[in-house]
Design a protein around this motif. Structure first.
Motif, PDB file in Angstrom:
ATOM      1  N   ASP A   1       0.860  -1.187   0.000  1.00 30.74           N
ATOM      2  CA  ASP A   1       0.000   0.000   0.000  1.00 30.74           C
ATOM      3  C   ASP A   1       0.895   1.236   0.000  1.00 30.74           C
ATOM      4  N   SER A   2       0.694   2.144  -0.962  1.00 29.93           N
ATOM      5  CA  SER A   2       1.569   3.316  -1.095  1.00 29.93           C
ATOM      6  C   SER A   2       1.602   4.155   0.177  1.00 29.93           C
ATOM      7  N   LYS A   3       0.505   4.144   0.940  1.00 31.61           N
ATOM      8  CA  LYS A   3       0.462   4.946   2.183  1.00 31.61           C
ATOM      9  C   LYS A   3       1.377   4.374   3.267  1.00 31.61           C
ATOM     10  N   GLN A   4       1.773   3.098   3.103  1.00 28.19           N
ATOM     11  CA  GLN A   4       2.666   2.461   4.072  1.00 28.19           C
ATOM     12  C   GLN A   4       4.141   2.658   3.721  1.00 28.19           C
ATOM     13  N   LEU A   5       4.402   3.289   2.571  1.00 27.98           N
ATOM     14  CA  LEU A   5       5.773   3.439   2.092  1.00 27.98           C
ATOM     15  C   LEU A   5       6.205   4.898   2.145  1.00 27.98           C
ATOM     16  N   SER A   6       7.492   5.112   2.344  1.00 24.36           N
ATOM     17  CA  SER A   6       8.040   6.468   2.305  1.00 24.36           C
ATOM     18  C   SER A   6       8.051   6.966   0.863  1.00 24.36           C
ATOM     19  N   GLU A   7       8.128   8.278   0.704  1.00 25.67           N
ATOM     20  CA  GLU A   7       8.183   8.867  -0.635  1.00 25.67           C
ATOM     21  C   GLU A   7       9.377   8.311  -1.407  1.00 25.67           C
ATOM     22  N   LYS A   8      10.506   8.170  -0.733  1.00 26.26           N
ATOM     23  CA  LYS A   8      11.724   7.650  -1.369  1.00 26.26           C
ATOM     24  C   LYS A   8      11.516   6.216  -1.848  1.00 26.26           C
ATOM     25  N   LYS A   9      10.868   5.387  -1.029  1.00 26.51           N
ATOM     26  CA  LYS A   9      10.626   3.991  -1.389  1.00 26.51           C
ATOM     27  C   LYS A   9       9.651   3.895  -2.560  1.00 26.51           C
ATOM     28  N   ARG A  10       8.593   4.728  -2.543  1.00 30.10           N
ATOM     29  CA  ARG A  10       7.647   4.729  -3.671  1.00 30.10           C
ATOM     30  C   ARG A  10       8.345   5.077  -4.971  1.00 30.10           C
ATOM     31  N   GLU A  11       9.184   6.110  -4.927  1.00 29.04           N
ATOM     32  CA  GLU A  11       9.937   6.529  -6.118  1.00 29.04           C
ATOM     33  C   GLU A  11      10.829   5.395  -6.619  1.00 29.04           C
ATOM     34  N   ALA A  12      11.456   4.676  -5.678  1.00 25.23           N
ATOM     35  CA  ALA A  12      12.372   3.591  -6.052  1.00 25.23           C
ATOM     36  C   ALA A  12      11.631   2.431  -6.713  1.00 25.23           C
ATOM     37  N   LEU A  13      10.352   2.251  -6.379  1.00 29.93           N
ATOM     38  CA  LEU A  13       9.569   1.143  -6.927  1.00 29.93           C
ATOM     39  C   LEU A  13       8.866   1.488  -8.244  1.00 29.93           C
ATOM     40  N   PHE A  14       8.798   2.777  -8.559  1.00 30.99           N
ATOM     41  CA  PHE A  14       7.997   3.235  -9.703  1.00 30.99           C
ATOM     42  C   PHE A  14       8.453   2.572 -11.008  1.00 30.99           C
ATOM     43  N   ALA A  15       9.727   2.726 -11.354  1.00 33.24           N
ATOM     44  CA  ALA A  15      10.233   2.154 -12.608  1.00 33.24           C
ATOM     45  C   ALA A  15      10.212   0.627 -12.607  1.00 33.24           C
ATOM     46  N   PRO A  16      10.622  -0.050 -11.511  1.00 33.75           N
ATOM     47  CA  PRO A  16      10.544  -1.522 -11.515  1.00 33.75           C
ATOM     48  C   PRO A  16       9.129  -2.055 -11.745  1.00 33.75           C
ATOM     49  N   ILE A  17       8.116  -1.374 -11.213  1.00 31.05           N
ATOM     50  CA  ILE A  17       6.730  -1.804 -11.448  1.00 31.05           C
ATOM     51  C   ILE A  17       6.401  -1.666 -12.936  1.00 31.05           C
ATOM     52  N   GLN A  18       6.744  -0.531 -13.518  1.00 33.80           N
ATOM     53  CA  GLN A  18       6.456  -0.315 -14.943  1.00 33.80           C
ATOM     54  C   GLN A  18       7.164  -1.352 -15.814  1.00 33.80           C
ATOM     55  N   GLU A  19       8.426  -1.641 -15.461  1.00 34.49           N
ATOM     56  CA  GLU A  19       9.210  -2.582 -16.263  1.00 34.49           C
ATOM     57  C   GLU A  19       8.681  -4.014 -16.134  1.00 34.49           C
ATOM     58  N   ALA A  20       8.190  -4.373 -14.938  1.00 33.45           N
ATOM     59  CA  ALA A  20       7.720  -5.739 -14.700  1.00 33.45           C
ATOM     60  C   ALA A  20       6.315  -5.978 -15.253  1.00 33.45           C
ATOM     61  N   ALA A  21       5.518  -4.921 -15.359  1.00 38.77           N
ATOM     62  CA  ALA A  21       4.106  -5.069 -15.725  1.00 38.77           C
ATOM     63  C   ALA A  21       3.927  -5.515 -17.178  1.00 38.77           C
ATOM     64  N   LEU A  22       2.913  -6.328 -17.395  1.00 37.48           N
ATOM     65  CA  LEU A  22       2.498  -6.643 -18.763  1.00 37.48           C
ATOM     66  C   LEU A  22       1.868  -5.413 -19.397  1.00 37.48           C
ATOM     67  N   ALA A  23       1.208  -4.608 -18.561  1.00 30.31           N
ATOM     68  CA  ALA A  23       0.598  -3.352 -19.008  1.00 30.31           C
ATOM     69  C   ALA A  23       0.390  -2.462 -17.799  1.00 30.31           C
ATOM     70  N   TRP A  24       0.472  -1.156 -18.004  1.00 29.41           N
ATOM     71  CA  TRP A  24       0.145  -0.204 -16.947  1.00 29.41           C
ATOM     72  C   TRP A  24      -0.369   1.084 -17.598  1.00 29.41           C
ATOM     73  N   ALA A  25      -1.168   1.829 -16.866  1.00 28.86           N
ATOM     74  CA  ALA A  25      -1.691   3.108 -17.364  1.00 28.86           C
ATOM     75  C   ALA A  25      -1.955   4.030 -16.178  1.00 28.86           C
ATOM     76  N   VAL A  26      -1.711   5.315 -16.383  1.00 25.26           N
ATOM     77  CA  VAL A  26      -1.976   6.343 -15.367  1.00 25.26           C
ATOM     78  C   VAL A  26      -2.851   7.415 -16.001  1.00 25.26           C
ATOM     79  N   THR A  27      -3.888   7.829 -15.281  1.00 27.94           N
ATOM     80  CA  THR A  27      -4.802   8.854 -15.776  1.00 27.94           C
ATOM     81  C   THR A  27      -5.064   9.873 -14.668  1.00 27.94           C
ATOM     82  N   SER A  28      -5.658  10.994 -15.043  1.00 25.24           N
ATOM     83  CA  SER A  28      -6.020  11.998 -14.030  1.00 25.24           C
ATOM     84  C   SER A  28      -7.287  12.721 -14.452  1.00 25.24           C
ATOM     85  N   ILE A  29      -7.979  13.252 -13.455  1.00 22.84           N
ATOM     86  CA  ILE A  29      -9.177  14.068 -13.671  1.00 22.84           C
ATOM     87  C   ILE A  29      -8.917  15.438 -13.053  1.00 22.84           C
TER      88      ILE A  29
END
Length: 204
Positions: free
Chosen positions: A51-79
């Motif tokens: 859960d992102s709320k359980q992680l420090s900002e530094k840890k979230r940043e460190a996981l961002f690229a590995p998640i994208q690289e490991a995923a079969l697909a990912w998408a980010v949107t905003s309103i």
């Protein structure tokens, strides 16, 4: 609960492309609400993903690229704040998640939606309360959504330095309220979120 337990349950029903969706930024007074959808290879272990709320900002940043690289697909949107004001935050959150799920390539055949609301979600799905602590796909989505939103707020802080968005990311902190008292709302503030604050200020 194992992080793949919910995915395993729906895989047993025949679904093969199970994604998770989560949003970030429902509570802030400023900025868009972000959502992400992530479709990871089934059973993949990504150390540190939670859960992102359980992680420090530094840890979230460190996981961002590995998640994208490991995923079969990912998408980010905003309103946008304007659309949040024109509708409501729940509608905006669910629309953002639906758009993220639709943005996956390859497409998911089933979606795990964080929370207990699903109005407007068009993909076959189920809701998962506290899903970011129970599903690897939702946890990964929560990190992508949170990091993407934080990065946006750091960029917009350069445009509106007086609000110090880099410190509070738009959330309702004492510092943020003080900046609102000094400068009034910026173009990226959610006007509907400020009504109670200004009513209280005017009643002083």
């Amino acid at each position: 609960m194992m992080k793949w337990e919910i995915e395993t349950e729906y895989a047993a029903q025949g679904y093969r492309m199970i994604c998770g969706a989560d949003e970030a930024g429902a509570g802030p007074l400023a900025g868009p609400v972000y959502a992400a959808a992530v479709l990871l290879p089934f059973g993949l272990e990504l150390p540190g993903v939670n859960d992102s709320k359980q992680l420090s900002e530094k840890k979230r940043e460190a996981l961002f690229a590995p998640i994208q690289e490991a995923a079969l697909a990912w998408a980010v949107t905003s309103i946008s704040p304007e659309e949040i004001d024109a509708t409501d935050i729940l509608t905006a959150r669910l629309k953002a998640m639906d758009l993220a799920i639709k943005g996956l390539e390859p497409q998911a055949d089933f979606a795990l939606i964080d929370g207990n609301q699903d109005r407007g979600i068009t993909c076959p799905h189920t809701t998962v309360v506290k899903g970011d602590g129970r599903s690897m796909n939702i946890a990964a989505a929560s990190i992508l959504a949170k990091v993407s939103r934080d990065r946006y707020m750091l960029e917009v802080a350069k445009q509106y330095p007086e609000y110090q968005f880099e410190k509070h990311k738009g959330y309702p902190t004492a510092l943020h309220y003080e900046m609102l008292r000094q400068y009034g709302p910026s173009p990226i503030h959610r006007k509907s979120f400020l009504k109670k604050f200004y009513a209280a200020e005017n009643a002083r």
